[in-house]
Design a protein around this motif. Structure first.
Motif, PDB file in Angstrom:
ATOM      1  N   ASP A  84     -15.291 -54.836 -41.912  1.00 27.08           N
ATOM      2  CA  ASP A  84     -15.521 -54.218 -40.620  1.00 27.08           C
ATOM      3  C   ASP A  84     -16.745 -53.311 -40.699  1.00 27.08           C
ATOM      4  O   ASP A  84     -17.357 -53.146 -41.777  1.00 27.08           O
ATOM      5  CB  ASP A  84     -14.276 -53.459 -40.130  1.00 27.08           C
ATOM      6  N   ARG A  85     -17.135 -52.733 -39.571  1.00 25.80           N
ATOM      7  CA  ARG A  85     -18.369 -51.946 -39.520  1.00 25.80           C
ATOM      8  C   ARG A  85     -18.332 -50.769 -40.491  1.00 25.80           C
ATOM      9  O   ARG A  85     -19.327 -50.460 -41.148  1.00 25.80           O
ATOM     10  CB  ARG A  85     -18.611 -51.452 -38.095  1.00 25.80           C
ATOM     11  N   GLU A  86     -17.186 -50.108 -40.568  1.00 29.11           N
ATOM     12  CA  GLU A  86     -17.084 -48.943 -41.456  1.00 29.11           C
ATOM     13  C   GLU A  86     -17.262 -49.354 -42.913  1.00 29.11           C
ATOM     14  O   GLU A  86     -17.975 -48.692 -43.683  1.00 29.11           O
ATOM     15  CB  GLU A  86     -15.727 -48.260 -41.266  1.00 29.11           C
ATOM     16  N   ALA A  87     -16.624 -50.450 -43.300  1.00 21.34           N
ATOM     17  CA  ALA A  87     -16.735 -50.908 -44.684  1.00 21.34           C
ATOM     18  C   ALA A  87     -18.147 -51.374 -44.999  1.00 21.34           C
ATOM     19  O   ALA A  87     -18.678 -51.116 -46.099  1.00 21.34           O
ATOM     20  CB  ALA A  87     -15.735 -52.030 -44.938  1.00 21.34           C
ATOM     21  N   LEU A  88     -18.786 -52.067 -44.068  1.00 22.02           N
ATOM     22  CA  LEU A  88     -20.144 -52.540 -44.304  1.00 22.02           C
ATOM     23  C   LEU A  88     -21.119 -51.365 -44.370  1.00 22.02           C
ATOM     24  O   LEU A  88     -22.041 -51.343 -45.201  1.00 22.02           O
ATOM     25  CB  LEU A  88     -20.555 -53.535 -43.216  1.00 22.02           C
ATOM     26  N   THR A  89     -20.907 -50.378 -43.501  1.00 26.81           N
ATOM     27  CA  THR A  89     -21.731 -49.165 -43.561  1.00 26.81           C
ATOM     28  C   THR A  89     -21.570 -48.492 -44.917  1.00 26.81           C
ATOM     29  O   THR A  89     -22.552 -48.055 -45.536  1.00 26.81           O
ATOM     30  CB  THR A  89     -21.331 -48.193 -42.433  1.00 26.81           C
ATOM     31  N   GLY A  90     -20.334 -48.420 -45.402  1.00 22.31           N
ATOM     32  CA  GLY A  90     -20.085 -47.841 -46.714  1.00 22.31           C
ATOM     33  C   GLY A  90     -20.792 -48.594 -47.820  1.00 22.31           C
ATOM     34  O   GLY A  90     -21.310 -47.994 -48.774  1.00 22.31           O
ATOM     35  N   ALA A  91     -20.843 -49.929 -47.700  1.00 23.01           N
ATOM     36  CA  ALA A  91     -21.525 -50.742 -48.707  1.00 23.01           C
ATOM     37  C   ALA A  91     -23.026 -50.449 -48.727  1.00 23.01           C
ATOM     38  O   ALA A  91     -23.653 -50.417 -49.800  1.00 23.01           O
ATOM     39  CB  ALA A  91     -21.279 -52.222 -48.430  1.00 23.01           C
ATOM     40  N   ILE A  92     -23.602 -50.233 -47.558  1.00 24.88           N
ATOM     41  CA  ILE A  92     -25.036 -49.902 -47.486  1.00 24.88           C
ATOM     42  C   ILE A  92     -25.301 -48.574 -48.180  1.00 24.88           C
ATOM     43  O   ILE A  92     -26.210 -48.458 -49.022  1.00 24.88           O
ATOM     44  CB  ILE A  92     -25.502 -49.858 -46.019  1.00 24.88           C
ATOM     45  N   TYR A  93     -24.516 -47.566 -47.848  1.00 22.89           N
ATOM     46  CA  TYR A  93     -24.717 -46.243 -48.456  1.00 22.89           C
ATOM     47  C   TYR A  93     -24.426 -46.278 -49.958  1.00 22.89           C
ATOM     48  O   TYR A  93     -25.093 -45.587 -50.744  1.00 22.89           O
ATOM     49  CB  TYR A  93     -23.848 -45.202 -47.765  1.00 22.89           C
ATOM     50  N   ARG A  94     -23.443 -47.066 -50.369  1.00 18.95           N
ATOM     51  CA  ARG A  94     -23.127 -47.176 -51.790  1.00 18.95           C
ATOM     52  C   ARG A  94     -24.293 -47.817 -52.553  1.00 18.95           C
ATOM     53  O   ARG A  94     -24.603 -47.427 -53.687  1.00 18.95           O
ATOM     54  CB  ARG A  94     -21.851 -48.000 -51.972  1.00 18.95           C
ATOM     55  N   THR A  95     -24.940 -48.786 -51.932  1.00 20.04           N
ATOM     56  CA  THR A  95     -26.097 -49.425 -52.556  1.00 20.04           C
ATOM     57  C   THR A  95     -27.253 -48.443 -52.697  1.00 20.04           C
ATOM     58  O   THR A  95     -27.933 -48.402 -53.735  1.00 20.04           O
ATOM     59  CB  THR A  95     -26.537 -50.651 -51.733  1.00 20.04           C
ATOM     60  N   LEU A  96     -27.483 -47.642 -51.675  1.00 19.47           N
ATOM     61  CA  LEU A  96     -28.537 -46.624 -51.759  1.00 19.47           C
ATOM     62  C   LEU A  96     -28.219 -45.608 -52.846  1.00 19.47           C
ATOM     63  O   LEU A  96     -29.101 -45.215 -53.626  1.00 19.47           O
ATOM     64  CB  LEU A  96     -28.685 -45.920 -50.404  1.00 19.47           C
ATOM     65  N   ALA A  97     -26.947 -45.187 -52.921  1.00 20.60           N
ATOM     66  CA  ALA A  97     -26.553 -44.204 -53.930  1.00 20.60           C
ATOM     67  C   ALA A  97     -26.700 -44.766 -55.341  1.00 20.60           C
ATOM     68  O   ALA A  97     -27.148 -44.062 -56.263  1.00 20.60           O
ATOM     69  CB  ALA A  97     -25.111 -43.759 -53.686  1.00 20.60           C
ATOM     70  N   ALA A  98     -26.334 -46.039 -55.526  1.00 21.56           N
ATOM     71  CA  ALA A  98     -26.439 -46.657 -56.844  1.00 21.56           C
ATOM     72  C   ALA A  98     -27.885 -46.693 -57.330  1.00 21.56           C
ATOM     73  O   ALA A  98     -28.155 -46.665 -58.533  1.00 21.56           O
ATOM     74  CB  ALA A  98     -25.859 -48.069 -56.807  1.00 21.56           C
ATOM     75  N   ASN A  99     -28.820 -46.758 -56.378  1.00 17.82           N
ATOM     76  CA  ASN A  99     -30.245 -46.796 -56.709  1.00 17.82           C
ATOM     77  C   ASN A  99     -30.917 -45.437 -56.581  1.00 17.82           C
ATOM     78  O   ASN A  99     -32.129 -45.330 -56.789  1.00 17.82           O
ATOM     79  CB  ASN A  99     -30.949 -47.803 -55.802  1.00 17.82           C
ATOM     80  N   GLN A 100     -30.143 -44.423 -56.225  1.00 17.53           N
ATOM     81  CA  GLN A 100     -30.671 -43.064 -56.017  1.00 17.53           C
ATOM     82  C   GLN A 100     -31.868 -43.090 -55.059  1.00 17.53           C
ATOM     83  O   GLN A 100     -32.891 -42.448 -55.275  1.00 17.53           O
ATOM     84  CB  GLN A 100     -31.059 -42.432 -57.351  1.00 17.53           C
ATOM     85  N   MET A 101     -31.694 -43.846 -53.984  1.00 13.75           N
ATOM     86  CA  MET A 101     -32.754 -43.994 -52.984  1.00 13.75           C
ATOM     87  C   MET A 101     -32.515 -43.073 -51.802  1.00 13.75           C
ATOM     88  O   MET A 101     -31.386 -42.946 -51.329  1.00 13.75           O
ATOM     89  CB  MET A 101     -32.819 -45.447 -52.498  1.00 13.75           C
ATOM     90  N   HIS A 102     -33.594 -42.479 -51.315  1.00  9.47           N
ATOM     91  CA  HIS A 102     -33.454 -41.524 -50.225  1.00  9.47           C
ATOM     92  C   HIS A 102     -34.456 -41.752 -49.091  1.00  9.47           C
ATOM     93  O   HIS A 102     -34.137 -41.537 -47.926  1.00  9.47           O
ATOM     94  CB  HIS A 102     -33.633 -40.098 -50.778  1.00  9.47           C
ATOM     95  N   ASP A 103     -35.639 -42.193 -49.432  1.00  6.78           N
ATOM     96  CA  ASP A 103     -36.682 -42.334 -48.414  1.00  6.78           C
ATOM     97  C   ASP A 103     -37.679 -43.399 -48.849  1.00  6.78           C
ATOM     98  O   ASP A 103     -37.720 -43.795 -50.007  1.00  6.78           O
ATOM     99  CB  ASP A 103     -37.413 -41.003 -48.221  1.00  6.78           C
ATOM    100  N   GLY A 104     -38.468 -43.873 -47.870  1.00 11.88           N
ATOM    101  CA  GLY A 104     -39.472 -44.884 -48.178  1.00 11.88           C
ATOM    102  C   GLY A 104     -38.857 -46.189 -48.639  1.00 11.88           C
ATOM    103  O   GLY A 104     -39.413 -46.891 -49.487  1.00 11.88           O
ATOM    104  N   VAL A 105     -37.702 -46.527 -48.058  1.00 15.96           N
ATOM    105  CA  VAL A 105     -36.946 -47.694 -48.502  1.00 15.96           C
ATOM    106  C   VAL A 105     -36.724 -48.645 -47.333  1.00 15.96           C
ATOM    107  O   VAL A 105     -36.469 -48.211 -46.206  1.00 15.96           O
ATOM    108  CB  VAL A 105     -35.578 -47.263 -49.096  1.00 15.96           C
ATOM    109  N   HIS A 106     -36.805 -49.935 -47.619  1.00 19.54           N
ATOM    110  CA  HIS A 106     -36.455 -50.966 -46.650  1.00 19.54           C
ATOM    111  C   HIS A 106     -35.307 -51.778 -47.219  1.00 19.54           C
ATOM    112  O   HIS A 106     -35.326 -52.156 -48.398  1.00 19.54           O
ATOM    113  CB  HIS A 106     -37.647 -51.882 -46.365  1.00 19.54           C
ATOM    114  N   VAL A 107     -34.296 -52.016 -46.403  1.00 20.97           N
ATOM    115  CA  VAL A 107     -33.104 -52.742 -46.839  1.00 20.97           C
ATOM    116  C   VAL A 107     -33.010 -54.066 -46.092  1.00 20.97           C
ATOM    117  O   VAL A 107     -33.168 -54.112 -44.869  1.00 20.97           O
ATOM    118  CB  VAL A 107     -31.825 -51.913 -46.587  1.00 20.97           C
ATOM    119  N   ARG A 108     -32.743 -55.119 -46.830  1.00 20.75           N
ATOM    120  CA  ARG A 108     -32.466 -56.427 -46.223  1.00 20.75           C
ATOM    121  C   ARG A 108     -30.966 -56.685 -46.387  1.00 20.75           C
ATOM    122  O   ARG A 108     -30.469 -56.809 -47.506  1.00 20.75           O
ATOM    123  CB  ARG A 108     -33.260 -57.514 -46.932  1.00 20.75           C
ATOM    124  N   LEU A 109     -30.258 -56.732 -45.263  1.00 14.29           N
ATOM    125  CA  LEU A 109     -28.821 -56.995 -45.233  1.00 14.29           C
ATOM    126  C   LEU A 109     -28.616 -58.432 -44.775  1.00 14.29           C
ATOM    127  O   LEU A 109     -29.002 -58.794 -43.663  1.00 14.29           O
ATOM    128  CB  LEU A 109     -28.137 -56.015 -44.281  1.00 14.29           C
TER     129      LEU A 109
END
Length: 312
Positions: free
Chosen positions: A81-106
């Motif tokens: 669902d949307r909440e779980a998918l949103t969590g997956a996006i943020y978890r991916t950013l956290a795993a990479n320690q990414m904060h800015d200047g990033v483009h994500v392909r979902l």
């Protein structure tokens, strides 16, 4: 060679990124999907591009709306669902320690097939979900110098052939348009609708400015662009007359300014179309103003998302 509004400088940090595949984080060289995956076999899936600003995806709600609507249209169960998918996006950013200047392909495909065949009923597993985050910023000179466009013979088709509203993995018509454009020495292809009126570009949305007004196509033959709709909104908020309407190449060639929009680069001026210089060949005052308005709009969206996350 130019790659249009998607030009960027290579970042060595991207060699070590972690990519989300169905809940697991994989190193770049290990991030693979099966040759039996629906996306590989037939381009059966939908996707979104997300710009990360100050730790948050800009306009995430609108992007998820489009993703889930597209999945529903092709009768595909994303599986999260949307909440779980949103969590997956943020978890991916956290795993990479990414904060800015990033483009994500979902990317979401229908999943693994029993055999390489068209029928969706031969899928034997859940949807495949891939999230690729990269350090990737548009080149600053792109937003200043602008692009060259070439009107291609490849048209945006009727929705009963392949609905342009679907942000699907099946992009061959846009790819052939891109090939024709760069073969002609341009950065991107300007595509017409089935009636010969201006529709969109092969990977961005197209606008012109004439006598203080901003025009874009009716939207009937192009993807429902997130940046496109945001630009129309900020223009109207700022008192700039902005219209979705039918217009021809004659209107384009006589325009004072032109620009394209997209998630990656935002608002990018166009300096030449089919060998005709737009305006004086430089970024004009209308484009510069809209770039500023859009940047502020992004900042407001990110601030609102940060406020919601802090209160959650």
């Amino acid at each position: 060679m130019s790659h249009g509004s998607h030009d960027y400088a290579d970042d060595p940090r991207n060699r070590d990124i972690l990519i989300y595949i169905n809940g697991a984080m994989k190193r770049r060289e290990e991030a693979t999907v099966s040759v039996f995956d629906s996306g590989f076999v037939l381009g059966d899936g939908v996707w979104e591009g997300l710009r990360i600003v100050d730790g948050h995806p800009a306009f995430l709600d609108a992007h998820l709306d489009r993703l889930y609507e597209g999945a529903k249209a092709i009768a595909m169960d994303i599986g999260l669902d949307r909440e779980a998918l949103t969590g997956a996006i943020y978890r991916t950013l956290a795993a990479n320690q990414m904060h800015d200047g990033v483009h994500v392909r979902l990317m979401v495909t229908r999943g693994l097939k029993r055999t390489p065949y068209q029928d969706p009923r031969v899928v034997i597993g859940p949807a495949t979900i891939v999230i690729i985050p990269e350090y990737k910023n548009p080149l600053p000179e792109t937003a200043e110098r602008g692009l060259k466009l070439f009107t291609v013979h490849v048209r945006r088709g009727y929705p009963d052939v392949q609905d342009p509203k679907l942000n699907s993995h099946s992009k061959l018509n846009c790819i052939t348009a891109c090939i024709q454009a760069y073969t002609a020495g341009a950065d991107e292809g300007l595509m017409l609708d089935p009636h010969g009126f201006v529709a969109t570009c092969n990977s961005t949305h197209f606008f012109i400015a004439r006598k203080g007004e901003v025009w874009t196509s009716t939207g009937q033959y192009c993807l429902g662009g997130i940046t496109r709709s945001n630009v129309l909104a900020v223009c109207r908020e700022a008192g700039i007359a902005a219209f979705e309407k039918t217009f021809s190449l004659t209107d384009v060639y006589g325009a004072d300014e032109a620009f394209v929009t997209g998630t990656f680069a935002g608002v990018v001026p166009v300096r030449e179309i089919d060998g005709r210089v737009v305006g004086d060949g430089r970024r004009g005052p209308m484009v510069e103003r809209i770039q500023s308005l859009y940047k502020a709009h992004v900042a407001r969206d990110i601030a609102a998302r940060k406020a919601r996350s802090l209160s959650a």
